[in-house]
Scaffold this motif. Structure first.
Motif: not given
Lengths: 342, 319
Positions: A19-20, A22, A38-39, A58-59, A61, A77, A98-100, A102, A225, A329
């Protein structure tokens, strides 16, 4: 072509994680590298093998080393800020619905360790044991955070500038450094001489400390980035271009001084930068999947791995600088051993 | 070229039935997965696995364009969604009733990372047939939302008479002649008419544009209208770029949207041009067919548009 992978083959252990990836970091002891996926899983590598911890829904982050010697902090997330042990334990420090979550940062200290995560417009500060300390409100979503070298201050980037807070104060107002636009990430000079942000407009902006003079660093072909100061604080190493762009933070620089460029690629852009913890050495990961290590003083470049495995999304040194972790990625991960071998 | 994830922007004034339509889209049995980005102040719940709260954070780019505003929260959220292992078929962005659609649309033109992963599929505006005329009189956002639309869902049809409906439609057409209008009651529109349209793939849109040569419809007090121009002679790309660049630079605040399909000299591919205010984008798309008449067409939707001036300018771009 295979020459670019020589170091990876001779000194690396690799894995395809499916998986991705991050982000990735080492724990403070340097015994384990963790890759966030990401998984929602965290994959740990200890130099001998790989293990998997299902940490988030979720992912993932954000990821940082915990204040303890071996653990990690993760945010996702799924709105969870968690402590993850190398034994596979997962403990929720805080949940935000519900907020991430980050961004995460930590400051290790035997008595006054601190943890921080960003959720929307807030930076939430916690004590090392996970108990809540304070919530710091900002005018817009916080895009990046950084503790200074002593843990006395925490800086946050957001729209129209950056905020600098004293961690031990109860004041509701930070020192605000204003510059119009969207600021995407932040770093503090190791000696506390400046704060620097990356911006939406393919540029960096900085303010000297304590006087707050502006510094503009522009000319990038894409967004920066990833960026960071070298151990001495003499150089700000930045991604976003086809070479490592190094801004001199000495002799009056970076104002009026040209940047130094090292490790020019053949059209690939740098996505991740990792400054070595001991020497004036920088690792850089490109969007074509290649990784190089550059010695700034000697202006020498060492290829670590060649292109073709997806854009680099994780790049980190362990605390002693003997190992480099890299991930892409598309889920390729590696640990490369840079220690002297007999 | 990787598969870009289609993004649908759902706008509409408060109470027009946006959330009802959104829930209808999400619960219909189409076997597709959507990520939904909503504003936290939304009045109704949204029924979906993957809902992301956003704060509609708009900022101004430091790029010399005075009206280039962008939704930074969308850049961040789309970046985050792309990290997930679980993939989805599309993204739906619901805006608040008072939102100006320009920053949302401009986000998809301006940010390279967003452009690399997604494409703007269409702007869908939901309007309330019963109250639209009153809204247009008291809020400039309502008119902007119509002007920006690729698709307009004319909702709450059960509350109006055929005469009222005709008046409302005429008013919509006076602002935006080129959007597709779908009639609905409680949001009952076929999903395939709203999603996966590729409305920003301009060929189809402009080919279906009616009445290309007729005169402008009469405008009301909002001064918003739409005009289209066509030219049979092939264009000189350099002349066109200079002209459109100048027009958007000087008039971009008043021109909400520009769309064009252009025939360049010595070029077999069609050139698709589009802009939101001053922010423009263009690319070669499918070639002209042998049977096609290679007519260049351009549409402007905006305030106080000067048709003769635009026409003269466009015609001067002939090669």
């Amino acid at each position: 072509m295979s020459d670019f992978d020589a170091l990876l083959k001779a000194r690396g252990i690799t894995e395809t994680l499916g998986a991705n990836i991050t982000t990735g970091v080492f724990n403070r002891a340097g015994s384990h590298a963790a890759f966030a996926l990401g998984d929602g899983s965290l994959r740990l590598a200890d130099g001998k093998g790989w293990s998997r911890i299902n940490a988030h829904e979720g992912a993932i982050l954000a990821l940082a080393p915990d204040c303890s010697v071996s653990g990690f902090l993760s945010g996702g997330d799924d709105g969870k800020f968690q402590r993850v042990g190398v034994d596979g334990s997962v403990i929720e420090i805080a949940g935000f619905g519900m907020k991430w979550v980050d961004n995460i940062a930590s400051f290790a200290h035997p008595k006054s360790g601190l943890l921080a995560c960003t959720v929307g417009k807030f930076v939430h500060l916690f004590n090392a044991d996970g108990s809540k300390s304070r919530s710091l409100a900002h005018p817009s979503t916080v895009s990046g955070i950084a503790f200074d070298a002593k843990g006395k201050r925490i800086a946050a980037s957001h729209y129209n500038g950056a905020s600098l807070w004293f961690t031990a104060s109860t004041s509701e107002t930070p020192r605000f450094f204003e510059w119009k636009g969207s600021h995407l990430g932040i770093a503090i000079h190791p000696l506390g001489e400046a704060i620097v942000t990356s911006m939406q407009e393919n540029a960096l902006h900085g303010w000297t400390l304590p006087d707050g003079k502006h510094m503009r660093m522009s000319g990038y072909p894409s967004k920066t980035e990833s960026f960071g100061f070298t151990k001495s604080g003499k150089w700000l190493a930045t991604g976003g271009a086809d070479a490592i762009v190094l801004w001199p933070f000495f002799g009056g620089g970076p104002m009026g001084k040209p940047a130094v460029e090292l490790g020019m690629s053949d059209g690939a852009f740098i996505k991740r930068i990792a400054c070595h913890p001991e020497f004036e050495v920088v690792a850089a990961g490109f969007d074509d999947g290649s990784v190089i290590v550059a010695d700034i003083m000697k202006e020498k470049i060492l290829p670590v791995c060649g292109p073709g495995r997806g854009a680099i999304t994780a790049l980190a040194w362990n605390a002693s600088g003997s190992h480099l972790a890299l991930g892409t990625e598309s889920g390729f991960a590696a640990l490369v051993d840079f220690s002297k071998q007999g | 070229m990787p598969d870009l994830i289609p993004v649908t922007i759902l706008t509409g004034y408060l109470g027009a039935g946006k959330t009802t339509l959104l829930n209808r889209i999400l619960t219909e049995n189409h076997g597709k997965k959507y990520a939904v980005i909503i504003n936290e102040f939304g009045e109704l719940g949204v029924d979906n696995d993957l809902v992301v709260d956003s704060d509609e954070e708009v900022f101004e780019m430091n790029n010399g364009c005075i009206c280039c505003t962008v939704r930074g929260d969308l850049i961040r959220i789309i970046g985050g969604l792309m990290k997930r292992a679980q993939k989805f078929d599309g993204i739906i962005v619901e805006t608040t009733g008072l939102a100006n659609p320009a920053p949302v649309a401009q986000t998809f033109f301006v940010d390279e990372d967003v452009k690399a992963k997604t494409r703007l599929d269409a702007i869908v505006t939901v309007v309330d047939a019963k109250h639209l005329l009153a809204r247009l009189d008291d809020s400039p956002e309502a008119a902007d939302q119509i002007a920006f639309a690729d698709v307009i869902v004319l909702n709450k049809l059960d509350l109006v008479t055929p005469e009222e409906l005709a008046r409302v439609e005429a008013r919509i057409r006076s602002i935006n002649r080129y959007a597709e209008i779908h009639h609905a009651t409680r949001g009952n529109v076929d999903v395939t008419k709203l999603l996966g349209l590729n409305a920003f793939d301009l060929g189809r849109v402009l080919e279906s544009v009616p009445d290309f040569l007729d005169e402008d419809s009469h405008t009301h007090n909002e001064h918003l209208n739409s005009i289209s121009l066509s030219l049979d002679a092939p264009l000189d790309p350099e002349k066109f770029n200079i002209w459109i660049g100048h027009i958007l630079q000087t008039e971009g605040q008043n021109i909400l949207r520009t769309k064009g399909i252009l025939s360049y000299k010595n070029e077999d591919r069609r050139f698709a041009f589009q802009a939101v205010h001053m922010i423009a984008d263009g690319d070669f798309v499918a070639p002209w067919k042998a049977t096609d008449k290679r007519t260049s067409r351009i549409v402007f939707i905006g305030r106080d548009l000067n048709r003769p001036q635009l026409r003269r300018g466009f015609e001067s771009c002939a090669a």
